[in-house]
Design an enzyme around this catalytic site. Sequence first.
Site, PDB file in Angstrom:
ATOM      1  N   HIS A  15       0.510  -1.324  -0.576  1.00 18.93           N
ATOM      2  CA  HIS A  15      -0.420  -0.546   0.347  1.00 18.93           C
ATOM      3  C   HIS A  15       0.835   1.363   0.257  1.00 18.93           C
ATOM      4  O   HIS A  15       0.605   2.434  -0.416  1.00 18.93           O
ATOM      5  CB  HIS A  15      -0.527  -0.225   1.355  1.00 18.93           C
ATOM      6  CG  HIS A  15      -2.331  -1.048   0.920  1.00 18.93           C
ATOM      7  ND1 HIS A  15      -1.618  -2.794   0.670  1.00 18.93           N
ATOM      8  CD2 HIS A  15      -3.655  -0.798   1.010  1.00 18.93           C
ATOM      9  CE1 HIS A  15      -3.400  -2.134   0.686  1.00 18.93           C
ATOM     10  NE2 HIS A  15      -4.196  -1.710   0.741  1.00 18.93           N
ATOM     11  N   SER A  16       1.703   1.197   0.620  1.00 20.20           N
ATOM     12  CA  SER A  16       2.887   2.718   0.066  1.00 20.20           C
ATOM     13  C   SER A  16       4.249   1.708  -0.663  1.00 20.20           C
ATOM     14  O   SER A  16       4.515   0.856  -0.389  1.00 20.20           O
ATOM     15  CB  SER A  16       4.214   2.175   1.740  1.00 20.20           C
ATOM     16  OG  SER A  16       4.829   3.639   1.751  1.00 20.20           O
TER      17      SER A  16
END
Length: 133
Positions: A15-16
């Site tokens: 997600h990052s």
Amino acid sequence: MSGKGPNVGIVIVSHSPLVARGTADMVKQMVGDSVPLAWSGGNSHGELGTDARGILKAIEEAWSDAGVAVFVDLGGAETNSEMAVEMLGLPRSKQVAICNAPVVEGAVIAAAEASGGASLTKVVATAEELSPS
């Protein structure tokens, strides 16, 4: 690459973008260019999240005829990775495995295994041994 043919590719999905890129950097430092490697992090707007098209692009970048192992950080990453694999289409989608393993440790261990010429099945099994039952 080993003399046995192509090595399994590794894709890191987070997600990052920072986590995905950092994990890919760790893998590259461990195995160099012996393993096809790509990452996808963040959504299509550059925010936290994941994007199936970005994951598909990473799978294509890390493509190997030996297969591709995909490492994901959270549930949404897994769902979007599954969508990306479907978008890849047959027969290549059958050569992609989404691993149930810690993203950082799993990717590093899998890449080390892949760099020795291990099969996709062996690469995935080795990484998944790290997961708590």
